[in-house]
Design an enzyme around this catalytic site. Structure first.
Site, PDB file in Angstrom:
ATOM      1  N   TYR A 144      -0.038  -1.019  -1.421  1.00 47.12           N
ATOM      2  CA  TYR A 144      -1.073  -1.678  -2.258  1.00 47.12           C
ATOM      3  C   TYR A 144      -2.186  -0.843  -2.431  1.00 47.12           C
ATOM      4  O   TYR A 144      -2.867  -0.973  -3.240  1.00 47.12           O
ATOM      5  CB  TYR A 144      -1.416  -3.011  -1.623  1.00 47.12           C
ATOM      6  CG  TYR A 144      -0.186  -4.019  -1.643  1.00 47.12           C
ATOM      7  CD1 TYR A 144      -0.022  -4.658  -2.832  1.00 47.12           C
ATOM      8  CD2 TYR A 144       0.406  -4.303  -0.417  1.00 47.12           C
ATOM      9  CE1 TYR A 144       1.195  -5.792  -2.983  1.00 47.12           C
ATOM     10  CE2 TYR A 144       1.717  -5.334  -0.583  1.00 47.12           C
ATOM     11  CZ  TYR A 144       1.826  -6.011  -1.494  1.00 47.12           C
ATOM     12  OH  TYR A 144       2.812  -6.709  -1.781  1.00 47.12           O
ATOM     13  N   GLU A 145      -2.389   0.090  -1.633  1.00 45.50           N
ATOM     14  CA  GLU A 145      -3.226   1.068  -1.518  1.00 45.50           C
ATOM     15  C   GLU A 145      -3.554   2.014  -2.895  1.00 45.50           C
ATOM     16  O   GLU A 145      -4.702   2.492  -3.419  1.00 45.50           O
ATOM     17  CB  GLU A 145      -3.540   2.041  -0.317  1.00 45.50           C
ATOM     18  CG  GLU A 145      -3.559   1.648   0.798  1.00 45.50           C
ATOM     19  CD  GLU A 145      -2.311   1.195   1.477  1.00 45.50           C
ATOM     20  OE1 GLU A 145      -2.037   0.974   2.900  1.00 45.50           O
ATOM     21  OE2 GLU A 145      -1.162   0.794   0.668  1.00 45.50           O
TER      22      GLU A 145
ATOM     23  N   ASP B 130      10.310  -1.873 -16.580  1.00 49.12           N
ATOM     24  CA  ASP B 130      11.532  -1.710 -17.411  1.00 49.12           C
ATOM     25  C   ASP B 130      11.997  -3.304 -17.665  1.00 49.12           C
ATOM     26  O   ASP B 130      12.261  -3.556 -18.580  1.00 49.12           O
ATOM     27  CB  ASP B 130      12.405  -1.053 -16.714  1.00 49.12           C
ATOM     28  CG  ASP B 130      12.788  -1.368 -15.192  1.00 49.12           C
ATOM     29  OD1 ASP B 130      11.757  -1.974 -14.701  1.00 49.12           O
ATOM     30  OD2 ASP B 130      13.970  -1.356 -14.688  1.00 49.12           O
ATOM     31  N   ASP B 131      11.836  -4.341 -16.743  1.00 48.65           N
ATOM     32  CA  ASP B 131      12.359  -5.447 -16.900  1.00 48.65           C
ATOM     33  C   ASP B 131      11.232  -6.273 -18.023  1.00 48.65           C
ATOM     34  O   ASP B 131      11.928  -6.923 -18.859  1.00 48.65           O
ATOM     35  CB  ASP B 131      12.216  -6.133 -15.788  1.00 48.65           C
ATOM     36  CG  ASP B 131      13.460  -6.021 -14.731  1.00 48.65           C
ATOM     37  OD1 ASP B 131      14.350  -5.485 -15.293  1.00 48.65           O
ATOM     38  OD2 ASP B 131      13.360  -6.248 -13.631  1.00 48.65           O
TER      39      ASP B 131
ATOM     40  N   LYS C   6      -0.096  15.779  18.183  1.00 48.36           N
ATOM     41  CA  LYS C   6       0.685  15.160  19.363  1.00 48.36           C
ATOM     42  C   LYS C   6       1.550  13.959  18.712  1.00 48.36           C
ATOM     43  O   LYS C   6       2.277  13.259  19.254  1.00 48.36           O
ATOM     44  CB  LYS C   6      -0.218  14.289  20.318  1.00 48.36           C
ATOM     45  CG  LYS C   6      -1.071  13.772  19.916  1.00 48.36           C
ATOM     46  CD  LYS C   6      -2.108  13.206  21.111  1.00 48.36           C
ATOM     47  CE  LYS C   6      -3.291  12.033  20.815  1.00 48.36           C
ATOM     48  NZ  LYS C   6      -3.928  11.832  21.847  1.00 48.36           N
TER      49      LYS C   6
ATOM     50  N   ARG D 106       5.274 -12.499 -12.875  1.00 46.10           N
ATOM     51  CA  ARG D 106       6.319 -12.028 -12.654  1.00 46.10           C
ATOM     52  C   ARG D 106       7.352 -13.223 -13.572  1.00 46.10           C
ATOM     53  O   ARG D 106       8.614 -12.787 -13.255  1.00 46.10           O
ATOM     54  CB  ARG D 106       6.753 -11.755 -11.407  1.00 46.10           C
ATOM     55  CG  ARG D 106       5.849 -10.681 -10.959  1.00 46.10           C
ATOM     56  CD  ARG D 106       6.810 -10.255  -9.570  1.00 46.10           C
ATOM     57  NE  ARG D 106       5.967  -8.902  -8.749  1.00 46.10           N
ATOM     58  CZ  ARG D 106       6.088  -7.951  -9.043  1.00 46.10           C
ATOM     59  NH1 ARG D 106       6.817  -7.466  -9.918  1.00 46.10           N
ATOM     60  NH2 ARG D 106       5.372  -6.955  -8.343  1.00 46.10           N
TER      61      ARG D 106
ATOM     62  N   GLU E 178      10.527   3.708  -0.134  1.00 43.32           N
ATOM     63  CA  GLU E 178      10.710   2.405   0.123  1.00 43.32           C
ATOM     64  C   GLU E 178      12.208   1.886   0.076  1.00 43.32           C
ATOM     65  O   GLU E 178      12.536   1.144   1.172  1.00 43.32           O
ATOM     66  CB  GLU E 178       9.702   1.418  -0.873  1.00 43.32           C
ATOM     67  CG  GLU E 178       9.838   0.037  -0.503  1.00 43.32           C
ATOM     68  CD  GLU E 178       9.061  -0.560  -1.572  1.00 43.32           C
ATOM     69  OE1 GLU E 178       8.561  -1.838  -1.324  1.00 43.32           O
ATOM     70  OE2 GLU E 178       8.662  -0.060  -2.786  1.00 43.32           O
TER      71      GLU E 178
ATOM     72  N   GLY F  69       8.468   2.693  -3.962  1.00 43.36           N
ATOM     73  CA  GLY F  69       9.675   3.161  -4.985  1.00 43.36           C
ATOM     74  C   GLY F  69      11.052   2.649  -4.261  1.00 43.36           C
ATOM     75  O   GLY F  69      11.669   3.161  -3.594  1.00 43.36           O
TER      76      GLY F  69
ATOM     77  N   GLY G 272       3.903  -5.936 -11.380  1.00 42.63           N
ATOM     78  CA  GLY G 272       2.908  -5.620 -10.401  1.00 42.63           C
ATOM     79  C   GLY G 272       1.985  -4.613 -10.965  1.00 42.63           C
ATOM     80  O   GLY G 272       1.941  -4.227 -12.232  1.00 42.63           O
TER      81      GLY G 272
ATOM     82  N   ARG H  27      -2.053   0.576  -6.188  1.00 42.59           N
ATOM     83  CA  ARG H  27      -1.887  -0.060  -7.307  1.00 42.59           C
ATOM     84  C   ARG H  27      -2.986  -0.445  -8.112  1.00 42.59           C
ATOM     85  O   ARG H  27      -2.798  -0.629  -9.476  1.00 42.59           O
ATOM     86  CB  ARG H  27      -1.176  -1.541  -6.742  1.00 42.59           C
ATOM     87  CG  ARG H  27       0.187  -1.244  -6.246  1.00 42.59           C
ATOM     88  CD  ARG H  27       1.216  -2.336  -6.261  1.00 42.59           C
ATOM     89  NE  ARG H  27       0.655  -3.469  -5.984  1.00 42.59           N
ATOM     90  CZ  ARG H  27       1.172  -4.643  -6.208  1.00 42.59           C
ATOM     91  NH1 ARG H  27       2.583  -4.749  -6.778  1.00 42.59           N
ATOM     92  NH2 ARG H  27       0.808  -5.802  -5.901  1.00 42.59           N
TER      93      ARG H  27
ATOM     94  N   LYS I 189       4.679   0.799 -18.194  1.00 44.12           N
ATOM     95  CA  LYS I 189       3.746   0.617 -16.967  1.00 44.12           C
ATOM     96  C   LYS I 189       4.629   0.544 -15.714  1.00 44.12           C
ATOM     97  O   LYS I 189       5.778  -0.348 -15.702  1.00 44.12           O
ATOM     98  CB  LYS I 189       2.981  -0.459 -17.093  1.00 44.12           C
ATOM     99  CG  LYS I 189       2.322  -0.918 -15.971  1.00 44.12           C
ATOM    100  CD  LYS I 189       2.288  -2.506 -15.198  1.00 44.12           C
ATOM    101  CE  LYS I 189       3.676  -2.610 -14.732  1.00 44.12           C
ATOM    102  NZ  LYS I 189       4.164  -3.766 -13.941  1.00 44.12           N
ATOM    103  N   THR I 190       4.319   1.495 -14.804  1.00 43.07           N
ATOM    104  CA  THR I 190       5.163   1.321 -13.346  1.00 43.07           C
ATOM    105  C   THR I 190       4.542   2.423 -12.530  1.00 43.07           C
ATOM    106  O   THR I 190       4.686   3.650 -12.925  1.00 43.07           O
ATOM    107  CB  THR I 190       6.523   0.925 -13.544  1.00 43.07           C
ATOM    108  OG1 THR I 190       6.953   0.940 -11.979  1.00 43.07           O
ATOM    109  CG2 THR I 190       7.309   2.170 -14.068  1.00 43.07           C
ATOM    110  N   ILE I 191       4.130   2.244 -11.406  1.00 42.72           N
ATOM    111  CA  ILE I 191       3.762   3.419 -10.452  1.00 42.72           C
ATOM    112  C   ILE I 191       5.127   3.985  -9.700  1.00 42.72           C
ATOM    113  O   ILE I 191       5.015   5.205  -9.475  1.00 42.72           O
ATOM    114  CB  ILE I 191       2.853   2.814  -9.541  1.00 42.72           C
ATOM    115  CG1 ILE I 191       3.412   1.918  -8.504  1.00 42.72           C
ATOM    116  CG2 ILE I 191       1.400   2.150 -10.071  1.00 42.72           C
ATOM    117  CD1 ILE I 191       2.506   1.624  -7.338  1.00 42.72           C
ATOM    118  N   ASP I 192       6.064   3.056  -9.926  1.00 47.28           N
ATOM    119  CA  ASP I 192       7.251   3.851  -9.619  1.00 47.28           C
ATOM    120  C   ASP I 192       7.922   4.739 -10.103  1.00 47.28           C
ATOM    121  O   ASP I 192       8.664   5.613  -9.794  1.00 47.28           O
ATOM    122  CB  ASP I 192       8.402   2.767  -9.494  1.00 47.28           C
ATOM    123  CG  ASP I 192       8.446   1.783  -8.383  1.00 47.28           C
ATOM    124  OD1 ASP I 192       7.329   1.856  -7.616  1.00 47.28           O
ATOM    125  OD2 ASP I 192       8.727   0.680  -8.146  1.00 47.28           O
TER     126      ASP I 192
END
Length: 552
Positions: free
Chosen positions: A426-427, A175-176, A242, A145, A311, A251, A81, A429, A202-205
């Site tokens: 997606y906002e 990691d993968d 309200k 992927r 997530e 994540g 990703g 990434r 790399k990973t945003i997670d």
């Protein structure tokens, strides 16, 4: 193509490098560190990686460059990703490669690892690379992927490299992907191909992390992007007064993104999956915890709030994990076709009721119908429930609504509960990378080439001391095998990089735990605003709260 003013300005930004990488290629030498071993299963990992296991960690420092002077032909792959800053890894790699020898060549394999297998590439040059400096996205060469994990794939990769005279491959991934890089490096070494393999984290997670990798790239930008949006929602909630906003963030396997966003925005509620698992919290207990906050705020006349939901939260709930496992078994083999052939949801429900244990059926029965149906959407390639498709933000708001209805019937709650739902994924990434990620990623790429030039393989490009200004960062490399252990995957024991979960005894979580009781009841929202690129360093080069707390 018409450029935005920001895009034009970002092209002109010069990323900051660690001090020792600013000396010029000719003045960078290697300092050897200690020999390494894997985080667990040392004998098994060593047996699987006889040519690349146990190597020394290294750091670069100022001194005479003693690497062999030779033409380098390097291939680069973006894998998995998207994450902000990926373009700058490629740019840093390209600049170091060309600074060392203008005749060096960089092949960009298109669409991820499949580009290497299919020999689909673009030779990168100045005009092309310059279009992508300091920008978000992976569109410079695209990503994919496809996993590099079979002997047949490795043989094809070796042939493609031989065809083009490629001396090294850089794999930019999570990691993968970096596990695949380690296995590919071992194959290339075992078969004397002369091809080095280097990885970049790399990973945003945020779950590719350990004592050596302080932060994966993209995490800083993505969490700042999400936090800006969450802050905007908080301000709206505090203005309209309200709605309760339930916000799901990326994540699946770890809750680093949720925790960082909570530290930046101070919402009323933030669930941390690792804590849910440690405390063995049930769905009902989680709903009760959130409902307590709703009720206490309502008693003060505040019928509004914000809850952050990771997530993958449901996978951390023990009873839900058992339910998922039983559903996977229930739909194994030919049963999927039988289930899908049933004409109505009523028929399918009866099929489910007959196949689940009494305990799991009790959990299933309390779920809203739309969530029940989401559990039976299309399966992943292994036939398992795609947990990421479950709208957990809607699940918990529905459970809280039922909980509050019971309290109202008992006369213990008399507030209003209206909800809105959001999923922030997606906002973040492909956002323009923050200055931190622009600098960090450029350094990772530049450093990756130095590892290649000095002959290393099976190493991860490593830049540390990241909580300090960039000129104090330390560049070097570590064997990927140091991060590995054995795990059960698809019925087999396989070497993989261990995912880093939120540490409940770590400083970031402890800070959150110390303050959340106040945040749950009071309105303590903070509004980070948009990522800043120009201005004071303490604003523009600010790192994540997670990293700041860990290194305080």
């Amino acid at each position: 193509m018409k450029l935005s003013p920001l895009q034009t300005a970002r092209y002109q930004y010069t990323p900051k490098l660690p001090g020792m990488l600013r000396n010029g290629i000719s003045e960078i030498c290697v300092k050897n560190g200690n020999a390494t071993e894997s985080v667990a299963d040392q004998e098994k990992i060593a047996a699987q990686f006889p040519n690349t296991y146990g190597k020394n960690e290294i750091t670069f420092q100022k001194g005479k460059n003693t690497s062999e002077a030779k033409k380098q032909v390097v291939g680069v792959i973006l894998s998995g990703g998207q994450a902000p800053g990926g373009h700058n890894v490629v740019c840093g790699l390209y600049d170091a490669l060309k600074a060392t020898n203008p005749d060096n060549v960089l092949y960009g394999f298109k669409g991820g690892p499949s580009g290497l297998l299919e020999d689909d590439y673009r030779i990168l040059d100045d005009d092309y690379v310059n279009q992508f400096r300091n920008t978000g996205g992976f569109d410079i060469i695209g990503s994919g992927r496809t996993k590099l994990e079979t002997e047949e794939q490795f043989a094809v990769a070796a042939e493609v490299c031989k065809k083009h005279g490629i001396t090294a491959i850089v794999i930019i991934g999570g990691d993968d992907s970096n596990t695949n890089a380690a296995v590919l490096a071992e194959y290339m070494a075992a078969h004397n191909t002369g091809v080095q393999v280097i990885g970049c984290p790399k990973t945003i997670d945020g779950d590719l992390k350990n004592e050596d990798i302080e932060c994966s790239f993209g995490f800083d930008t993505a969490t700042k992007t999400y936090s800006e949006i969450i802050g905007n929602i908080e301000r709206d909630a505090n203005s309209a007064k309200k709605y309760w906003h339930f916000i799901k963030v990326m994540g699946r396997s770890a809750s680093h993104v949720a925790l960082e966003c909570a530290l930046q925005t101070q919402p009323n509620i933030c669930l941390i999956g690792e804590e849910v698992a440690a405390k063995k919290m049930s769905l009902a207990q989680i709903a009760d915890y959130i409902a307590d906050s709703v009720a206490e705020r309502a008693a003060k006349g505040m019928n509004f709030g914000v809850a952050i939901i990771p997530e993958g939260i449901v996978e951390f709930v023990p009873e839900f994990s058992v339910l998922i496992a039983e559903i996977n078994e229930l739909l194994a083999g030919e049963n999927t076709a039988k289930f899908n052939a049933l004409p109505t949801w009523k028929d399918k429900y009866a099929f489910i009721e007959a196949g689940l244990t009494k305990e799991s059926m009790a959990v299933f029965a309390i779920l809203p119908e739309n969530i029940q149906q989401q559990l039976f959407l299309e399966r992943d390639p292994h036939g398992n429930v795609q947990v990421s498709l479950i709208e957990s933000e809607k699940l918990f708001s529905a459970l809280v609504k039922d909980n509050l209805a019971a309290r109202k019937a008992a006369g213990t709650y008399n507030g209003k509960f209206s909800t809105l739902h959001h999923f922030l994924g997606y906002e973040g990434r492909c956002a323009f990378p923050s200055n931190f990620d622009a600098d960090y990623c450029y350094s990772l790429g530049y450093n990756a080439f130095m590892l290649i030039q000095y002959g290393y393989t099976g190493y991860l490009s490593k830049v540390s001391n990241l909580s300090k200004p960039a000129d104090e960062w330390v560049a070097g490399g570590m064997p990927i095998t140091k991060m590995m252990n054995m795990e059960r995957r698809n019925g087999q024991d396989k070497p993989v990089i261990r995912k880093a979960l939120v540490e409940l005894d770590g400083k970031p979580f402890q800070y959150f735990a110390e303050h959340r009781a106040e945040w749950a009841v009071e309105t303590c929202f903070t509004y980070p605003g948009a990522i800043q690129y120009f201005g004071p360093a303490e604003v523009c080069d600010l790192t994540t709260r997670t990293l700041a707390l860990e290194k305080a």
